[in-house]
Design an enzyme around this catalytic site. Structure first.
Site, PDB file in Angstrom:
ATOM      1  N   GLU A   1      -5.347   1.917   2.159  1.00  0.00           N
ATOM      2  CA  GLU A   1      -5.237   0.832   3.142  1.00  0.00           C
ATOM      3  C   GLU A   1      -5.431   1.359   4.544  1.00  0.00           C
ATOM      4  O   GLU A   1      -5.947   0.685   5.415  1.00  0.00           O
ATOM      5  CB  GLU A   1      -3.868   0.150   3.022  1.00  0.00           C
ATOM      6  CG  GLU A   1      -3.747  -1.161   3.783  1.00  0.00           C
ATOM      7  CD  GLU A   1      -3.175  -1.041   5.195  1.00  0.00           C
ATOM      8  OE1 GLU A   1      -3.084  -2.060   5.885  1.00  0.00           O
ATOM      9  OE2 GLU A   1      -2.826   0.091   5.621  1.00  0.00           O
ATOM     10  N   GLU A   2      -4.986   2.598   4.775  1.00  0.00           N
ATOM     11  CA  GLU A   2      -4.980   3.151   6.137  1.00  0.00           C
ATOM     12  C   GLU A   2      -6.325   3.704   6.578  1.00  0.00           C
ATOM     13  O   GLU A   2      -6.478   4.106   7.721  1.00  0.00           O
ATOM     14  CB  GLU A   2      -3.933   4.273   6.251  1.00  0.00           C
ATOM     15  CG  GLU A   2      -2.488   3.834   6.040  1.00  0.00           C
ATOM     16  CD  GLU A   2      -1.930   2.997   7.188  1.00  0.00           C
ATOM     17  OE1 GLU A   2      -2.677   2.684   8.124  1.00  0.00           O
ATOM     18  OE2 GLU A   2      -0.746   2.643   7.123  1.00  0.00           O
TER      19      GLU A   2
ATOM     20  N   HIS B   1       0.845  -1.205   0.000  1.00  0.00           N
ATOM     21  CA  HIS B   1       0.000   0.000   0.000  1.00  0.00           C
ATOM     22  C   HIS B   1       0.875   1.249   0.000  1.00  0.00           C
ATOM     23  O   HIS B   1       1.920   1.303   0.654  1.00  0.00           O
ATOM     24  CB  HIS B   1      -1.025  -0.013   1.130  1.00  0.00           C
ATOM     25  CG  HIS B   1      -0.513   0.248   2.514  1.00  0.00           C
ATOM     26  ND1 HIS B   1      -0.338   1.512   3.025  1.00  0.00           N
ATOM     27  CD2 HIS B   1      -0.162  -0.594   3.511  1.00  0.00           C
ATOM     28  CE1 HIS B   1       0.095   1.428   4.270  1.00  0.00           C
ATOM     29  NE2 HIS B   1       0.225   0.156   4.585  1.00  0.00           N
TER      30      HIS B   1
ATOM     31  N   ASP C   1       4.317  -5.353   3.732  1.00  0.00           N
ATOM     32  CA  ASP C   1       3.944  -4.225   4.589  1.00  0.00           C
ATOM     33  C   ASP C   1       4.967  -4.079   5.714  1.00  0.00           C
ATOM     34  O   ASP C   1       6.028  -4.713   5.692  1.00  0.00           O
ATOM     35  CB  ASP C   1       2.521  -4.461   5.138  1.00  0.00           C
ATOM     36  CG  ASP C   1       1.769  -3.174   5.396  1.00  0.00           C
ATOM     37  OD1 ASP C   1       2.393  -2.209   5.876  1.00  0.00           O
ATOM     38  OD2 ASP C   1       0.553  -3.125   5.150  1.00  0.00           O
TER      39      ASP C   1
ATOM     40  N   ASP D   1       5.650   3.001   7.118  1.00  0.00           N
ATOM     41  CA  ASP D   1       4.473   2.173   6.849  1.00  0.00           C
ATOM     42  C   ASP D   1       3.672   2.908   5.774  1.00  0.00           C
ATOM     43  O   ASP D   1       2.982   3.867   6.067  1.00  0.00           O
ATOM     44  CB  ASP D   1       3.646   2.014   8.134  1.00  0.00           C
ATOM     45  CG  ASP D   1       2.339   1.286   7.908  1.00  0.00           C
ATOM     46  OD1 ASP D   1       2.134   0.773   6.808  1.00  0.00           O
ATOM     47  OD2 ASP D   1       1.521   1.253   8.850  1.00  0.00           O
TER      48      ASP D   1
ATOM     49  N   HIS E   1       3.235   4.259  12.613  1.00  0.00           N
ATOM     50  CA  HIS E   1       2.214   5.316  12.578  1.00  0.00           C
ATOM     51  C   HIS E   1       2.684   6.562  13.324  1.00  0.00           C
ATOM     52  O   HIS E   1       1.907   7.188  14.052  1.00  0.00           O
ATOM     53  CB  HIS E   1       0.859   4.819  13.109  1.00  0.00           C
ATOM     54  CG  HIS E   1       0.122   3.987  12.095  1.00  0.00           C
ATOM     55  ND1 HIS E   1      -1.240   3.853  12.076  1.00  0.00           N
ATOM     56  CD2 HIS E   1       0.578   3.252  11.047  1.00  0.00           C
ATOM     57  CE1 HIS E   1      -1.593   3.064  11.071  1.00  0.00           C
ATOM     58  NE2 HIS E   1      -0.504   2.681  10.436  1.00  0.00           N
TER      59      HIS E   1
HETATM   60 ZN   LIG Z   1       0.766  -0.626   6.543  1.00  0.00          ZN
END
Ligand SMILES: [Zn+2]
Length: 347
Positions: A204-205, A63, A229, A176, A320
């Site tokens: 994706e997030e 992603h 990922d 990420d 994140h």
């Molecule tokens: Zn991810």
């Protein structure tokens, strides 16, 4: 040797969910440079085909989107309120540098809040709620903010350059999943003669649902899907091994169960093949059974008659956040494992 220039370019690119144009442009250009043909579907996935791509391929996906924010309201005094897009801890937000992507281009700003001197004692004890944070772009009023091009609905990304730590680790924003994007691009070069389709996915997030990946998988109808990922490395002083035993430097994490069983349960045959290849080629790896967090593999398994799916992830500390930390050797080992999987022709 890792290509730090490309890693920086990918990490620093803008790509808040639903607004992945900058990062997808970079991915498309890199796939083309590697000699692959590309196309984009309506939602924005970048799909790359090498000479070996034909019917019933293996789909490798990473992603491209990153967590971010969005303009909700512009005050008369020119300050901006925002919402969060994706899983963001309020504690990482105050006093960050950001960029607002307007129709006129990027507008730099900072997330402001009350300084410690003015906070009441109870305010110092908990994270500042998102609704009490605001963005300062230097505008003196709403008119000046509008003149900069800022509108409600504009996406906001974090601004943070990639930095090397102690020669073999990197720190930056959006690791990420720009790490996954980087690996996907390396694999496109080495595996383009195989029956593999390489997909940079979007959105994706937004939730635990990888919207772009599911749409891509439906259209491409692959025989199997592997999400490349990043995952939560917990090898630091504030986490114990029983919370998460995933650590930097121990190789790729093989995702057996995501999101405490609410996410992907890896296809058993696929997981067994991956693990036997790790053993055969002596690739260091870690088994991952995780309470929270899911990948594109979760949604792709539900597509069509069920597409066997698994996630293989590079461990990242402080995931994140704008200062995630990954180890270069884990990136290399993940790439190596993916190449062995392709050579073995896993279905
Ligand atoms: Zn991810």
């Amino acid at each position: 040797m890792a290509d730090l220039k490309l890693l920086s370019k990918l990490s620093e690119a803008f790509g808040v969910p639903g607004n992945e144009e900058e990062i997808s442009g970079i991915m498309e250009a890199e796939f083309k440079k590697a000699g692959l043909k590309t196309e984009r579907d309506r939602i924005g996935n970048v799909i790359a085909y090498g000479a070996g791509a034909k019917k019933s391929p293996l789909m490798l996906g990473a992603h491209m989107d990153e967590i971010g924010l969005m303009v909700k309201f512009i005050s008369d005094k020119g300050f901006i309120r925002f919402i969060k897009i994706g899983g963001i801890d309020n504690r990482i937000l105050p006093n960050q540098r950001i960029v607002i992507r307007t129709k006129k281009g990027g507008v730099p700003g900072v997330i402001g809040c009350k300084p410690p001197h003015l906070q009441k004692e109870e305010e110092t004890k908990s994270a500042i709620e998102c609704k009490h944070l605001f963005i300062d772009v230097g505008a003196k009023d709403a008119k000046e903010a509008a003149a900069l091009g800022i509108e409600i609905g504009d996406p906001i990304g974090f601004a943070m350059p990639l930095t090397v730590l102690n020669k073999n680790l990197i720190t930056g924003k959006a690791l990420d999943n720009r790490i996954g994007c980087y690996i996907l691009l390396q694999l496109a070069k080495t595996l383009k003669h195989k029956n593999i389709i390489f997909v940079g996915t979007v959105q994706e997030e937004v939730s635990t649902f990888g919207k772009g990946a599911a749409i891509g998988a439906y259209n491409l109808s692959p025989v199997a899907f592997i999400a490349i990922d990043t995952t939560i490395a917990a090898d630091h002083p504030e986490t114990s091994e029983d919370e998460s035993a995933i650590a930097l430097g121990k190789g790729p994490a093989i995702g057996l169960v995501e999101a405490g069983g609410h996410g992907n349960m890896a296809d058993k045959a696929l997981a067994a093949s991956v693990l036997s290849l790790c053993k055969k080629h002596k690739i260091p790896h870690q088994l991952e059974v995780i309470d929270g967090g899911a990948t594109d593999a979760t949604t792709v398994y539900n597509v069509r008659g069920g597409i066997p799916s698994i996630a293989i992830s590079v461990p990242a500390r402080y995931i994140h956040s704008n200062v995630s930390v990954c180890k270069l050797s884990d990136i290399e080992k993940t790439q190596e494992l993916m190449e062995k999987i392709a050579a073995a022709g896993i279905r």
